[in-house]
Design an enzyme around this catalytic site. Structure first.
Site, mmCIF file in Angstrom:
data_model
loop_
_atom_site.group_PDB
_atom_site.id
_atom_site.type_symbol
_atom_site.label_atom_id
_atom_site.label_comp_id
_atom_site.label_asym_id
_atom_site.label_seq_id
_atom_site.Cartn_x
_atom_site.Cartn_y
_atom_site.Cartn_z
ATOM 1 N N ASN A 45 38.317 -3.377 22.884
ATOM 2 C CA ASN A 45 39.742 -3.493 23.197
ATOM 3 C C ASN A 45 39.961 -4.559 24.258
ATOM 4 O O ASN A 45 39.145 -4.752 25.168
ATOM 5 C CB ASN A 45 40.371 -2.146 23.566
ATOM 6 N N GLU A 47 43.037 -5.668 26.646
ATOM 7 C CA GLU A 47 44.372 -5.294 27.123
ATOM 8 C C GLU A 47 45.116 -6.484 27.707
ATOM 9 O O GLU A 47 44.558 -7.575 27.891
ATOM 10 C CB GLU A 47 44.247 -4.160 28.156
ATOM 11 N N GLU A 58 39.157 -1.683 17.093
ATOM 12 C CA GLU A 58 39.043 -1.676 15.627
ATOM 13 C C GLU A 58 39.631 -2.964 15.036
ATOM 14 O O GLU A 58 39.099 -3.540 14.096
ATOM 15 C CB GLU A 58 39.803 -0.476 15.044
ATOM 16 N N CYS A 92 46.219 0.453 14.048
ATOM 17 C CA CYS A 92 44.928 0.167 13.401
ATOM 18 C C CYS A 92 44.849 0.806 12.021
ATOM 19 O O CYS A 92 44.275 0.225 11.091
ATOM 20 C CB CYS A 92 43.777 0.638 14.288
HETATM 21 N N1 THU Z 1 42.326 1.793 21.876
HETATM 22 C C1 THU Z 1 41.418 1.247 21.030
HETATM 23 O O1 THU Z 1 40.858 0.169 21.269
HETATM 24 N N2 THU Z 1 41.142 1.933 19.896
HETATM 25 C C2 THU Z 1 41.617 3.164 19.605
HETATM 26 O O2 THU Z 1 41.267 3.729 18.586
HETATM 27 C C3 THU Z 1 42.570 3.822 20.497
HETATM 28 C C4 THU Z 1 43.069 2.996 21.614
HETATM 29 C C5 THU Z 1 42.565 1.104 23.150
HETATM 30 C C6 THU Z 1 43.913 0.490 23.332
HETATM 31 C C7 THU Z 1 44.031 0.509 24.843
HETATM 32 O O3 THU Z 1 43.366 -0.631 25.365
HETATM 33 C C8 THU Z 1 43.257 1.738 25.276
HETATM 34 O O4 THU Z 1 42.402 2.048 24.193
HETATM 35 C C9 THU Z 1 44.115 2.944 25.603
HETATM 36 O O5 THU Z 1 45.003 3.222 24.591
#
Ligand code: THU
Length: 132
Positions: A45, A47, A58, A92
């Protein structure tokens, strides 16, 4: 998918999780996708101070696979530090429905895992057929 395939994907997802950029949530996620040709594509992820611009692990893994020319995708592993395995978020799910509707998904929280199927995660999905 045999257990060694899952183990390889898990290893890649855990490694990618270490690269997560999550200064706002502190929730780090890694993902790895296995293509039908046997290649592995990882993502984490990423941000943003404008929260809505955040990319999930994902989707970064999915974009890496598609960018490499892979369209036949077999399996996805998600790795988090959550208390229990977490499924992909709604955005996703939509993206996976578009590009990998038959994907097998396994999510790990440490050594505990849960399995999901894309079609079951997003029933009655909006898709290209609705644009006709
Ligand atoms: N996030 C993901 O990368 N994948 C998931 O399946 C759920 C959420 C990330 C987005 C954000 O950076 C953090 O997790 C909290 O939501």
């Amino acid at each position: 998918m045999d257990e060694s395939d899952w183990a390889e994907l898990k290893h890649a997802a855990v490694r990618a999780r270490a690269n997560a950029y999550a200064p706002y949530s502190g929730f780090t996620v890694g993902a790895a996708i296995l293509s039908e040709t046997g290649r592995v594509f990882a993502g984490c992820n990423v941000e943003n101070a404008s929260f809505g611009a955040t990319l999930c692990a994902e989707r970064t893994a999915l974009a890496a696979a598609v960018s490499a020319g892979e369209r036949e995708l077999r399996a996805l592993v998600i790795a988090t530090g959550a208390k229990s395995p977490t499924p992909p978020c709604g955005i996703c799910r939509q993206c996976l429905t578009e590009l990998a509707p038959g994907l097998a998904i396994r999510s790990y929280a440490g050594e505990v895992c849960a399995d999901y199927a894309v079609a079951a995660l997003l029933p009655d999905a909006f898709g290209r057929g609705h644009l006709d």
